[in-house]
Design an enzyme around this catalytic site. Structure first.
Site, PDB file in Angstrom:
ATOM      1  N   ASP A 328       0.859  -1.179   0.000  1.00  0.00           N
ATOM      2  CA  ASP A 328       0.000   0.000   0.000  1.00  0.00           C
ATOM      3  C   ASP A 328       0.891   1.223   0.000  1.00  0.00           C
ATOM      4  OD1 ASP A 328      -1.901   2.043   0.619  1.00  0.00           O
ATOM      5  OD2 ASP A 328      -3.174   0.573   1.621  1.00  0.00           O
ATOM      6  N   ARG A 330      -0.400   4.427  -0.049  1.00  0.00           N
ATOM      7  CA  ARG A 330      -1.178   5.619   0.303  1.00  0.00           C
ATOM      8  C   ARG A 330      -0.571   6.353   1.490  1.00  0.00           C
ATOM      9  NH1 ARG A 330      -6.968   2.937   0.762  1.00  0.00           N
ATOM     10  NH2 ARG A 330      -5.630   1.269   1.536  1.00  0.00           N
TER      11      ARG A 330
END
Length: 418
Positions: A328, A330
């Site tokens: 991930d 983000r």
């Protein structure tokens, strides 16, 4: 690289090269005048005090339009009547340099705060716009038909459309603050940004005196339901969903994930809160495919479906890491900034079970009351693998939370490093 008075670009090769702007930026100052304008236009000449260009990911399209002869490079925006449809701020968080580091809190007010400088010819441009609109969603029509929502004529109109205030926010990074959020030195951050963009922005390493960067990435869109003044009022309730972009589901209705169902469920909860006298907020972040991009996401889809035994929760994040090198990207450290821009100190109902988002918000000083999961009946059958993988890995956590051993069993490593 620097730009001289005539607007011509010249390359620089030594740290500290370039002429200091007459508009220094004092991040976290209590007023726009004291903070100073962010000036990033190619027309700004020696006044330019930021690295990058206005428009985020769209700045390249502007260059293409100029190269094609469709846009005059000397044109400046006429900001007449473009002022915000509603007032936003200022709030105490704007003068706390630790609260907001990834956007310009004064970015929607440049036409009024710097009217004199603009009239004198300084090329200052907004990085935030605030307007009003109406939303029409089939899920809201269904909620009305099923009696979950009722038309009130203000928030939810006859015909099923929803009145909103919305804001578009372009990224503006204060590099010292961004570096601190990620626990790295500013020098390391600048060097990495320079290298990993193929040297696209040499000023990151040649102009340490410039501390503001407009990265070529997607921004944020905010949708406010009800009275915008209620957002920052501690005496009125706030329902909020922070949603990261998923084009395949949000727009085209792909049933492999819960993104659109959770988004529309969040909108329904926001409408309900606004009708009860509070406010609702959807913060929509352009972070497609966990900020890995749609190409990577589709490659992962293929890898998941073609593995022996088919798509499985136990290997969900493993396949992402095999393709992208990380599960991930983000990294929600910057996500709370836009909520601080709105003056938010508490979210009564947080329509998300993401631990990453919850921890980023609470660590930034925003209190969260209830966490609202997606109703089971809204989960598409093909999305069950994703949901179970997120639960097991700690991304989506109904109580009790999984132990470290649970996480290692699912993904083969300790997720805390992410």
């Amino acid at each position: 690289m620097s730009i001289n008075q005539s607007g011509h670009i010249r390359l620089t090769s030594h740290p500290g090269a370039g002429q200091a702007s007459r508009f220094p930026i004092r991040w976290g100052a209590p007023s726009a005048a004291e903070r100073g304008p962010v000036i990033a236009s190619a027309l700004a000449g020696a006044d330019r005090n930021a690295i990058g260009a206005h428009g985020g990911a769209y700045s390249v399209y502007r260059a293409l339009a100029i190269s094609a002869g469709a846009l005059n490079p000397l044109v400046r925006p006429d900001l007449t009547d473009t002022y915000p449809a509603v007032e936003v701020g200022p709030f105490p968080q704007w003068s706390d340099p630790g609260k907001i580091v990834s956007l310009d809190p004064w970015g929607h007010r440049v036409a009024q705060d710097f009217a004199r400088e603009i009239a004198e010819g300084v090329d200052i441009r907004p990085t935030i716009a605030v307007t009003k609109a109406r939303l029409t969603l089939p899920e809201i029509h269904e909620a009305v038909a099923r009696g979950r929502l009722s038309v009130d004529g203000s928030v939810l109109r006859e015909g099923g459309d929803v009145a909103v205030t919305k804001a578009a926010v372009d990224p503006v990074w204060w590099l010292p603050g961004v570096a601190e959020r990620f626990g790295v030195s500013e020098t390391v951050l600048r060097r990495t940004l320079f290298e990993q963009t193929g040297g696209m922005y040499p000023e990151l390493v040649t102009r340490p005196d410039i501390s503001v960067f407009l990265p070529p990435i997607g921004g944020i869109t905010l949708y406010i339901f009800g009275d915008p003044a209620a957002i920052a009022d501690p005496l009125r309730r706030l329902t909020c969903r922070v949603h990261d972009e998923c084009n395949g589901s949000d727009v085209f209705g792909s049933d492999i994930c819960t993104c659109r169902p959770y988004l529309t469920h969040g909108i329904e909860e926001c409408v309900r809160e606004a009708q009860a006298g509070g406010a609702g907020l959807i913060a929509y972040n352009r972070k497609e495919g966990r900020a890995l991009g749609e190409v990577t996401k589709f490659l992962v889809y293929n890898a998941r479906k073609r593995q022996p035994g088919g798509d499985q929760a136990a290997t969900y994040f493993e396949r992402t890491e095999c393709v992208a090198g990380v599960q991930d990207a983000r990294f929600q450290q910057l996500m709370p900034d836009v909520l601080h821009w709105l003056g938010i100190t508490r979210i009564d109902r947080f329509v998300s079970m993401s631990n990453m988002k919850h921890e980023a918000l609470t660590a930034s000083g925003i209190e969260i009351g209830e966490r609202v999961p997606i109703p089971a009946e809204l989960v598409p059958p093909d999305a069950s693998v994703e949901l179970e993988a997120k639960k097991a890995a700690g991304y989506y956590t109904p109580e009790p939370a999984p132990t470290d051993d649970d996480l290692k069993h699912v993904v083969g490593r300790d997720l805390k490093e992410f």
